[in-house]
Design a protein around this motif. Structure first.
Motif, short mmCIF file in Angstrom:
data_model
loop_
_atom_site.label_atom_id
_atom_site.label_comp_id
_atom_site.label_asym_id
_atom_site.label_seq_id
_atom_site.Cartn_x
_atom_site.Cartn_y
_atom_site.Cartn_z
N VAL A 213 0.85 -1.20 0.00
CA VAL A 213 0.00 0.00 0.00
C VAL A 213 0.88 1.25 0.00
CG1 VAL A 213 -1.73 1.31 1.28
CG2 VAL A 213 -1.90 -1.18 1.14
N GLY A 214 1.98 1.21 0.77
CA GLY A 214 2.90 2.35 0.81
C GLY A 214 3.46 2.68 -0.56
N VAL A 215 3.83 1.64 -1.30
CA VAL A 215 4.34 1.85 -2.66
C VAL A 215 3.23 2.36 -3.57
CG1 VAL A 215 5.25 0.68 -4.71
CG2 VAL A 215 6.19 0.15 -2.45
N PHE A 216 2.04 1.82 -3.44
CA PHE A 216 0.94 2.23 -4.31
C PHE A 216 0.64 3.72 -4.18
CE2 PHE A 216 -3.57 3.05 -5.09
CZ PHE A 216 -3.69 2.59 -6.40
N VAL A 217 0.57 4.22 -2.92
CA VAL A 217 0.18 5.62 -2.73
C VAL A 217 1.31 6.59 -3.08
CG1 VAL A 217 -1.57 5.10 -1.00
CG2 VAL A 217 0.77 5.60 -0.26
N SER A 218 2.50 6.06 -3.45
CA SER A 218 3.55 6.93 -3.98
C SER A 218 3.21 7.35 -5.41
CB SER A 218 4.90 6.21 -3.97
OG SER A 218 4.95 5.21 -4.97
N PHE A 219 2.36 6.55 -6.08
CA PHE A 219 2.00 6.77 -7.49
C PHE A 219 3.25 6.92 -8.36
CE2 PHE A 219 -1.87 7.70 -5.25
CZ PHE A 219 -2.83 7.08 -6.04
N SER A 220 4.26 6.15 -8.00
CA SER A 220 5.49 6.08 -8.79
C SER A 220 5.38 4.88 -9.73
CB SER A 220 6.71 5.90 -7.87
OG SER A 220 7.85 5.52 -8.61
N ARG A 221 5.34 5.15 -11.02
CA ARG A 221 5.21 4.06 -11.98
C ARG A 221 6.42 3.13 -11.91
NH1 ARG A 221 4.44 7.35 -17.32
NH2 ARG A 221 6.01 8.57 -16.21
N GLY A 222 7.60 3.71 -11.75
CA GLY A 222 8.79 2.90 -11.58
C GLY A 222 8.72 2.06 -10.32
#
Length: 425
Positions: A213-222
């Protein structure tokens, strides 16, 4: 073990109390290293707390008599050869103050030194020290993922401090650095979910979900691609290299169940209109990816610039020329920031690390379980570096040191296996 020498040998010849100091320093070393790794999650300024904490780690390591292994000397040689090229490039600057350029270069050299330290630190007492590093790393990663998620959902005071362009960044400067930082502990958690037993597997599943979830909410495609691909690599390597027949059936079932749960969780997030709209925006092609001044146009110009300047142009110069944004490709950036010599040595460091990592995966060893998540993460950082500047990512250099250290430990280990629960982090 193949040791070229230890620091405490010199102390012992000069001072009778060296053994007492060494024992006390050894007890202190793991705690100081844990604090240093924890500080790696706070990168708002340069030099960061990570660099400051390492200044405390180094003297303790020297007093503890940490060994220097011949198998890690290649990493030291690359760093020593890199230094003159990088310093020459730093003084080529025309727009950036020389002091700023030298600080940037010093941070790079310093991070290379941390890789060399980690390689030797992990080469002995590998199981215990790997736990020290990963426990500290996992704690700070989970804290930052929670902060990033709460900030994105506006469920905490001062949320804007931990966001950039309405994307979670926690205590990093950029969401595109924050997201990849969360991947390594997530891969260790995934491996424990796949092979572990009992309540620890449930905790690991929770850690993996929080970091997802933490990665998802960064909205970083990479970051999204990095997390997904590293998870797939970890799954495949565990399945092929470490799983028995019963494990493979269990892994297949858990993969289906886990994928379903993640899809449900993702669907829940996307049910929020603001999240769904932002996701659609980020998932589509961005204006800054295309055109002469887009990401790939900048990379072409940066490559031409690098080839025309064998000594480099120095740090911070590119954005003062025709295009104001960085090229976002570390393999091009290092050539014009550190010169041809520095760039080639940077390539050599990555190639040598990939080679060592591949060899250690192919060799049965008790430490291979530790190597799988590290290599799954590192290979994707190497791939992602083609679209982002990762040359100052603290965890990138930590990964390099971990691979060299584990490679040394595996080479010096006579056992080909050990009790699984003992080696799962």
């Amino acid at each position: 073990m193949t040791v070229s020498g230890t620091f405490d040998a010199a102390l012992g010849s000069r001072w009778a109390g060296a053994d007492f100091v060494r024992q006390r320093a050894l007890k202190l070393l793991d705690g100081v290293v844990a604090l240093w790794i924890f500080a790696g999650g706070i990168v708002l300024i340069e030099p960061s707390p990570y660099e400051v904490m390492f200044l405390a780690v180094l003297p303790v390591a020297i007093m503890a008599g940490i060994g220097l292994y011949r198998s890690t000397f290649g990493l030291l040689a690359i760093m020593l050869c890199f230094i003159p090229f990088a310093l020459i490039a730093a003084i080529q600057v025309r727009f950036t103050p020389v002091s700023e350029a030298l600080i940037f270069t010093a941070v790079t050299i310093f991070l290379m030194l941390t890789s060399y330290f980690v390689a030797n630190y992990l080469a002995e007492s590998t199981e215990k020290r790997m736990r020290v590093i990963m426990r500290a790393y996992t704690v700070i990663a989970v804290i930052l993922a929670i902060i990033g998620t709460l900030a994105y959902l506006r469920l905490m005071p001062g949320a804007d401090l931990f966001l950039r362009y309405d994307r979670a960044k926690a205590t990093f400067k950029d969401p595109n650095v924050y997201a990849p930082f969360l991947v390594l502990p997530a891969m260790f958690a995934l491996q424990r979910v796949l092979l572990g037993r009992g309540w620890q597997s449930f905790i690991a599943a929770g850690v993996y979900f929080v970091l997802f979830v933490g990665v998802f909410v960064s909205f970083s495609r990479g970051g999204w691609g990095h997390f997904a691909a590293s998870s797939l690599i970890t799954l495949v390597l565990v399945f092929l290299l470490e799983a028995g027949a019963r494990d493979k059936v269990r892994i297949l079932l858990m993969t289906l169940i886990g994928a379903g749960m993640l899809i449900v969780a993702l669907g829940g997030l996307l049910s929020v209109p603001a999240v769904a709209n932002f996701f659609e925006l980020r998932a589509s092609s961005q204006n800054y990816d295309t055109g002469e001044t887009g990401r790939f146009g900048r990379q072409g110009y940066a490559l031409e610039l690098a080839l025309d300047n064998p000594w480099g142009i120095g740090p911070g110069e590119f954005r003062n020329l025709r295009i104001i944004e960085e090229p976002h490709n570390v393999y091009i950036t290092v050539i014009h920031v550190y010169g041809w010599g520095g760039g080639l040595l940077y390539y050599l460091m990555i190639i040598a690390t990939l080679w060592k990592g591949t060899v250690m995966l192919l060799r049965p060893s008790p430490y291979r379980l530790m190597a799988i998540p590290v290599m799954a993460t590192f290979t994707m950082v190497v791939a992602e570096s083609a679209i982002i500047d990762s040359d100052h990512w603290r965890h990138f250099f930590l990964l390099i040191g971990m691979i060299w250290g584990l490679s040394t430990a595996i080479a010096n280990e006579r056992r080909v296996s050990a009790r699984r629960e003992q080696m799962l982090i």
